[in-house]
Design a protein around this motif. Structure first.
Motif: not given
Length: 266
Positions: A146-175
């Motif tokens: 429970m402790a590992l999962s709780f803290v890991t969500v905090g880090f992993m969610g932040k890392f995932f969000a920062e990875s999503i924010e830097v994706v290329d906008a052109k493929p998104i506009e195409g979809v």
């Protein structure tokens, strides 16, 4: 003939700028001010060298063979805690990452609430949360997971969000131009672009969680940590060496497997 260029700063006179000098002086001054607070004393460090050498001289002994079955059981429990906690955190962090990214969050309020929640989760280390969950559910591997999962969500969610924010906008506009809905855009445009960073972050956190799980036993949250601290307190050097070698071998094996998996996927 020496053709090497003189080593100098990229300024007109070749000397460091005033801002660099001031920053250097401020940093050195802060370190000198903070050293007594952190009890950093060169004389104390020098005086501790004989005790450190004595400890290192005692630790290189033959590992306790009779302890190996118990050590194998404890390490297996530690690995299971790591894999389970990382899997749970991965399942929770993926949607939270999309909610915490500026370019995919459905509303600014949702963005700020999610980011604040992720910051709260990683504000305290796993050991502190393990104490909380041990008080709630009792001793054993469960509060550790429970402790590992709780803290890991905090880090992993932040890392995932920062990875999503830097994706290329052109493929998104195409979809989006093909009439894709909210979920389809995130599934077929954002996710494939961010996937390499997702895999890299997950493998790094898996490595970190294994080492974190090895110390949660200090507070009775499962794993090999309790055996390690008892061996240290009793100066049981043959067990200390066995536990340290087991942790090193598992971390090294996990690192090789992660590199192999990363090379095949990315």
């Amino acid at each position: 003939m020496n053709n090497s260029l003189p080593l100098c700063w990229p300024t007109r006179n070749g000397l460091p700028s005033i801002a660099v000098v001031i920053a250097f002086v401020v940093v050195v001054g802060l370190l000198a001010w903070a050293a007594p607070i952190a009890e950093i004393d060169p004389l104390r460090l020098v005086a501790s060298i004989p005790r450190l050498l004595s400890f290192l001289g005692n630790i290189f002994v033959m590992p306790d063979i009779e302890y190996l079955p118990e050590l194998f059981k404890k390490m297996l429990e530690t690995i299971e805690m790591t894999l389970l906690a990382t899997s749970i955190a991965l399942a929770i962090s993926l949607p939270l990452g999309f909610l915490a990214a500026k370019n995919t969050s459905p509303h600014p309020i949702v963005f700020h609430v999610t980011r604040t929640s992720l910051s709260f989760m990683r504000a305290l280390p796993e050991l502190v949360w393990a104490l909380v969950f041990v008080s709630a559910v009792g001793l054993g591997p469960l509060p550790g997971v429970m402790a590992l999962s709780f803290v890991t969500v905090g880090f992993m969610g932040k890392f995932f969000a920062e990875s999503i924010e830097v994706v290329d906008a052109k493929p998104i506009e195409g979809v989006e131009a093909h009439g894709a809905g909210w979920l389809q855009v995130r599934t077929f445009a954002y996710l494939p672009q961010a996937m390499p960073d997702f895999i890299g972050s997950t493998l790094y956190i898996l490595d970190h969680n294994l080492r974190a799980a090895a110390i949660l036993g200090l507070v009775g949250a499962g794993g090999v940590g309790y055996d390690m601290v008892m061996a240290m307190r009793l100066f049981d050097y043959d067990r200390i060496l066995g536990i340290a070698l087991a942790i090193y071998l598992i971390v090294a094996l996990l690192d090789r497997l992660s590199s192999h998996f990363r090379a095949r996927v990315i």
